[in-house]
Design an enzyme around this catalytic site. Sequence first.
Site, mmCIF file in Angstrom:
data_model
loop_
_atom_site.group_PDB
_atom_site.id
_atom_site.type_symbol
_atom_site.label_atom_id
_atom_site.label_comp_id
_atom_site.label_asym_id
_atom_site.label_seq_id
_atom_site.Cartn_x
_atom_site.Cartn_y
_atom_site.Cartn_z
ATOM 1 N N LEU A 1 4.667 -6.131 8.429
ATOM 2 C CA LEU A 1 5.014 -5.384 9.571
ATOM 3 C C LEU A 1 4.633 -6.509 10.466
ATOM 4 O O LEU A 1 3.312 -6.637 10.302
ATOM 5 C CB LEU A 1 4.999 -4.115 9.617
ATOM 6 N N ASP A 2 5.104 -6.622 11.577
ATOM 7 C CA ASP A 2 4.589 -7.120 12.785
ATOM 8 C C ASP A 2 3.546 -6.450 13.116
ATOM 9 O O ASP A 2 3.439 -5.205 12.992
ATOM 10 C CB ASP A 2 5.715 -7.373 13.962
#
Length: 300
Positions: free
Chosen positions: A138-139
């Site tokens: 995930l960012d």
Amino acid sequence: MWLRNMQSYKSLIWQHNGDEKTLKKVLLEDMNISVRLLYTLKKENRVLLNEKTKKFHDIVNNQDIIKVELPKEKNDYEAFEKEIKIIYENDDLIVVEKEPYMVVHPTKGHPDKTLANALVYTFHKKGILGKIRFVNRLDRDTSGILIVAKNSYCHSVMTKDDKMWEMDKTYTAVVEGEIGDSEGTIDMPILKDEDGIKRIVHEDGQRAITHYKVAKRLKGATLLEVSLETGRTHQIRVHFSHMGHPLLGDELYGGSMKDIKRQALHCSSLGFYSPRESEKIIVRSELPHDIKNLIETLSV
């Protein structure tokens, strides 16, 4: 058939049920061990057949027991004392809830106090010795569900042949503007931009497919349920920005920062198969407070 022991994350125990096969075939085909790991196991004599060391071309018979001692591993990161919410755990993996604004693993700009550092602390508390291996990603400013492998075997099985993209992933997103259709699919290739950070829709890029459904229409915005058929970097952010509906709070792709200070994106559910479990595992994560507050603020 998988068998268990007291510390199953350290070893694999398999009872062969069926016709005779070579030990190598059972390891590769039935136990799903990668060629790379197989080489290490052979080199370090970490495979036992009925408690005895055997050659990989030796025959395995019905009801024979194979035990694999997984290689010992040294952790790469310093521990950071921070509690992490664990959604699910079994012998091979831990599923955690990532907070927004938290970097996943150390970088030059963020050398410590990352999620990986906090997981080292969690692993130590649980008596788990090994590296931190993320199965999905995930960012930094995206919140939600992350899978962490406890051993090299789990990581190799779950990331081999793009198996991680066969997972049922659902994201919750809030985008600018009103999306007319109640559901749809965006099928547009994505390419890394020249700046090295952003991605763009470009005919020379890799194919990227995003499905969405409208969950709620808001004031000047739309709440969406989004699922991915492919897993390109920034895929959801790039696709909706290109369509003229950037995620709220996504400054990089033109989203308004007025009501939320990070992209309004949360990995809310994940369905996957764990290496030694027969049934599909489905985990869910509640929306964090900032996205809940955003939805409430924009509700008509």
